[in-house]
Design a protein around this motif. Structure first.
Motif, mmCIF file in Angstrom:
data_model
loop_
_atom_site.group_PDB
_atom_site.id
_atom_site.type_symbol
_atom_site.label_atom_id
_atom_site.label_comp_id
_atom_site.label_asym_id
_atom_site.label_seq_id
_atom_site.Cartn_x
_atom_site.Cartn_y
_atom_site.Cartn_z
ATOM 1 N N ARG A 150 0.684 -1.399 -0.184
ATOM 2 C CA ARG A 150 0.200 -0.109 -0.084
ATOM 3 C C ARG A 150 0.695 1.293 -0.083
ATOM 4 N NH1 ARG A 150 -2.844 -3.705 2.952
ATOM 5 N NH2 ARG A 150 -2.244 -2.837 5.138
ATOM 6 N N GLY A 151 1.987 0.979 -0.984
ATOM 7 C CA GLY A 151 3.138 2.696 -0.762
ATOM 8 C C GLY A 151 4.166 2.431 0.584
ATOM 9 N N GLU A 152 3.608 2.043 1.071
ATOM 10 C CA GLU A 152 4.035 1.715 2.565
ATOM 11 C C GLU A 152 5.870 0.623 3.094
ATOM 12 O OE1 GLU A 152 5.277 4.906 4.384
ATOM 13 O OE2 GLU A 152 3.215 5.939 2.851
ATOM 14 N N PRO A 153 6.868 1.096 3.335
ATOM 15 C CA PRO A 153 7.628 -0.212 2.975
ATOM 16 C C PRO A 153 7.370 -1.737 4.026
ATOM 17 C CG PRO A 153 9.161 1.787 2.947
ATOM 18 C CD PRO A 153 7.399 2.202 3.023
ATOM 19 N N PHE A 154 7.793 -2.523 3.979
ATOM 20 C CA PHE A 154 6.394 -3.720 4.303
ATOM 21 C C PHE A 154 8.074 -4.402 5.360
ATOM 22 C CE2 PHE A 154 4.172 -7.945 4.083
ATOM 23 C CZ PHE A 154 4.015 -7.869 5.169
ATOM 24 N N ARG A 155 8.170 -4.097 6.440
ATOM 25 C CA ARG A 155 9.759 -4.548 6.817
ATOM 26 C C ARG A 155 9.386 -5.981 7.547
ATOM 27 N NH1 ARG A 155 12.575 -0.183 5.976
ATOM 28 N NH2 ARG A 155 11.411 1.720 6.634
ATOM 29 N N LEU A 156 10.156 -6.300 7.231
ATOM 30 C CA LEU A 156 10.540 -7.913 7.406
ATOM 31 C C LEU A 156 12.227 -8.151 8.186
ATOM 32 C CD1 LEU A 156 8.993 -9.696 4.387
ATOM 33 C CD2 LEU A 156 7.517 -9.673 6.251
ATOM 34 N N ASN A 157 11.822 -9.203 9.220
ATOM 35 C CA ASN A 157 13.301 -9.877 9.692
ATOM 36 C C ASN A 157 14.022 -10.365 8.762
ATOM 37 O OD1 ASN A 157 12.417 -8.122 12.164
ATOM 38 N ND2 ASN A 157 11.520 -10.147 12.982
ATOM 39 N N ALA A 158 13.669 -11.704 7.191
ATOM 40 C CA ALA A 158 13.996 -12.010 6.624
ATOM 41 C C ALA A 158 14.478 -11.451 5.543
ATOM 42 C CB ALA A 158 13.156 -13.388 6.216
ATOM 43 N N PRO A 159 16.156 -11.168 5.744
ATOM 44 C CA PRO A 159 16.963 -10.172 4.849
ATOM 45 C C PRO A 159 16.225 -10.589 3.655
ATOM 46 C CG PRO A 159 18.709 -12.025 5.779
ATOM 47 C CD PRO A 159 17.180 -11.950 5.922
ATOM 48 N N LYS A 160 15.474 -12.092 2.726
ATOM 49 C CA LYS A 160 15.329 -11.624 1.530
ATOM 50 C C LYS A 160 13.486 -11.785 1.199
ATOM 51 C CE LYS A 160 16.891 -15.533 0.289
ATOM 52 N NZ LYS A 160 17.399 -17.165 -0.428
ATOM 53 N N GLY A 161 12.953 -11.899 2.778
ATOM 54 C CA GLY A 161 11.382 -11.823 2.845
ATOM 55 C C GLY A 161 11.130 -13.559 2.480
ATOM 56 N N ASP A 162 11.832 -13.885 2.573
ATOM 57 C CA ASP A 162 11.301 -15.551 2.622
ATOM 58 C C ASP A 162 10.308 -16.150 3.635
ATOM 59 O OD1 ASP A 162 14.112 -15.915 4.030
ATOM 60 O OD2 ASP A 162 14.735 -17.065 2.486
ATOM 61 N N ASP A 163 10.754 -15.128 5.279
ATOM 62 C CA ASP A 163 9.906 -16.441 5.710
ATOM 63 C C ASP A 163 8.205 -16.307 5.463
ATOM 64 O OD1 ASP A 163 9.355 -17.691 8.580
ATOM 65 O OD2 ASP A 163 10.398 -15.916 10.023
ATOM 66 N N TRP A 164 7.236 -17.027 5.554
ATOM 67 C CA TRP A 164 6.261 -16.737 5.399
ATOM 68 C C TRP A 164 5.531 -16.149 6.721
ATOM 69 C CZ3 TRP A 164 2.853 -21.517 3.013
ATOM 70 C CH2 TRP A 164 2.995 -22.106 4.014
ATOM 71 N N THR A 165 5.892 -17.387 7.719
ATOM 72 C CA THR A 165 5.573 -16.380 8.999
ATOM 73 C C THR A 165 5.131 -15.234 9.125
ATOM 74 O OG1 THR A 165 7.827 -16.876 10.221
ATOM 75 C CG2 THR A 165 6.631 -18.952 10.026
ATOM 76 N N GLU A 166 6.069 -14.511 8.728
ATOM 77 C CA GLU A 166 5.600 -13.312 8.618
ATOM 78 C C GLU A 166 5.260 -12.380 7.337
ATOM 79 O OE1 GLU A 166 9.568 -10.678 9.125
ATOM 80 O OE2 GLU A 166 10.496 -12.430 8.089
ATOM 81 N N TRP A 167 4.358 -13.111 6.695
ATOM 82 C CA TRP A 167 2.911 -12.487 5.574
ATOM 83 C C TRP A 167 2.285 -12.769 6.768
ATOM 84 C CZ3 TRP A 167 5.455 -16.006 1.247
ATOM 85 C CH2 TRP A 167 6.552 -16.037 1.092
#
Length: 386
Positions: free
Chosen positions: A339-356
């Motif tokens: 939604r136009g804003e950074p989606f902050r995740l801990n996984a460096p590649k954004g591959d931990d689907w528990t964060e989604w």
């Protein structure tokens, strides 16, 4: 060969050929130099078309003379030509030249102009492990091509992989979405085996192992950015065997033509790796004849990688649901945006689907993968397309 991989949509990888002739993730030198000129002209008064080539040509000549002084004779893989490998290895020196001539604040812009053009994961491994004009005594890492441009055959790897243990019925605790499937082998994660038609005879010999008694137990997921050449290869062998999934990569609207070319490949199963996705493609992508869509954002260094808008994945998911295509979210990348804003995740590649969010936690595989061995291991005579 890698027996095990962290890539979420497969169990193993194998590379009968390493290296690649280039693509949008690893452009030819001319395209990189043009992009550098275009970027720096917007930032530097007096920057002119062709200046990037002039500076890199001088840097390569200097580095070549230093190389000769250090080791006497160049080793196989060293070259004093304008190559993507040499541009990458001399990027810091290029940034220093820009800094010295135009001011220190422009050093980062010059470095970004180079690094943003070369984003291929496999290429970067070769750049770090292969020949380097600025580090001429460095040995080539075992199993890699001399440089990524040096397309190199590695006989015997497919046969070794075919002999790996059958995984059907095995528990994959790290990849539960693959449970119940045969071993999924990603062919060509470290290059493009279909870079040259001259490699067809070699590939035909090597890939024969996929039809051995052991090879038939596995599913082979063959990815190329040259589906037109895959069609020619498939026609040469009478169609890809039924334990293959023919795949190609889509990164933006500019590469949607590959989907049409993939449809022409004589294969029983087809998939798309829509990664890294650089723009929305859902409105225009044609999924007729496609069984699988894998989507992902770009990984790499912060400040260099492109944004990945989560909405692009959700649009594709909706289209896949409407057309009965298996959908797989691999990763959200280094710079996801929601939604136009950074989606902050801990996984460096954004591959931990528990964060989604729940609507993103989708990792499906084609039904074809499940029923391929429903009645046991098919016989070789039943394995080829009509």
């Amino acid at each position: 060969m890698a027996d095990k991989t962290k890539i979420e949509w497969c169990d193993s990888t194998v590379n009968p050929i390493m290296g690649c002739g280039g693509c949008e993730l690893y452009p030819k030198p001319g395209a990189i130099l043009t992009a550098i000129d275009t970027e720096l002209k917007t930032r530097i008064e007096g920057w002119k078309k062709g200046l990037a080539r002039e500076v890199f040509r001088e840097l390569i000549d200097v580095a070549w003379q230093d190389l000769l002084e250090k080791i006497g004779e160049p080793l196989s893989g060293h070259t004093n030509e304008m190559t993507t490998t040499n541009i990458w290895h001399l990027r810091t020196q290029f940034a220093d030249r820009v800094k010295n001539q135009f001011g220190g604040k422009l050093s980062f812009a010059a470095l970004w102009a180079v690094e943003s053009q070369i984003t291929c994961y496999a290429a970067k491994l070769h750049l770090n492990k292969g020949r380097s004009i600025v580090n001429p005594t460095r040995n080539v890492h075992a199993g890699h091509a001399l440089t990524f441009e040096t397309v190199t055959q590695f006989p015997g790897r497919v046969s070794d992989m075919a002999d790996e243990v059958d995984l059907r019925g095995a528990d994959r605790p790290d990849k539960p979405w693959l449970n119940g499937l045969p071993r999924l082998v990603f062919v060509s994660d470290m290059g493009d085996a279909l870079t040259r038609k001259t490699d067809f005879p070699f590939l035909q010999r090597e890939l024969a192992a996929t039809q051995s008694e052991n090879g038939l137990k596995h599913l082979w997921l063959w990815l190329t950015k040259r589906p037109g050449l895959m069609r020619l290869y498939a026609d040469r062998v009478g169609g890809l065997p039924r334990n293959y999934c023919a795949m190609t990569t889509v990164t933006s609207m500019k590469t949607l033509h590959r989907v049409d070319e993939l449809r022409d490949v004589n294969a029983q199963c087809r998939g798309l790796s829509v990664e890294p996705l650089w723009s929305s493609v859902a409105d225009e992508i044609d999924l007729r004849g496609i069984d699988w869509v894998i989507v992902g954002g770009e990984s790499g260094k912060l400040g260099v990688v492109r944004e990945f808008h989560v909405e692009w994945a959700l649009e594709l998911k909706q289209k896949c649901e409407q057309q009965g295509v298996a959908f797989f979210v691999k990763q959200l990348g280094k710079c996801p945006v929601l939604r136009g804003e950074p989606f902050r995740l801990n996984a460096p590649k954004g591959d931990d689907w528990t964060e989604w969010s729940d609507d993103l936690q989708t990792r499906e595989v084609p039904e074809y993968f499940h029923y391929y061995r429903a009645a046991g291991v098919p016989s070789p005579s039943a394995l080829f397309s009509c």
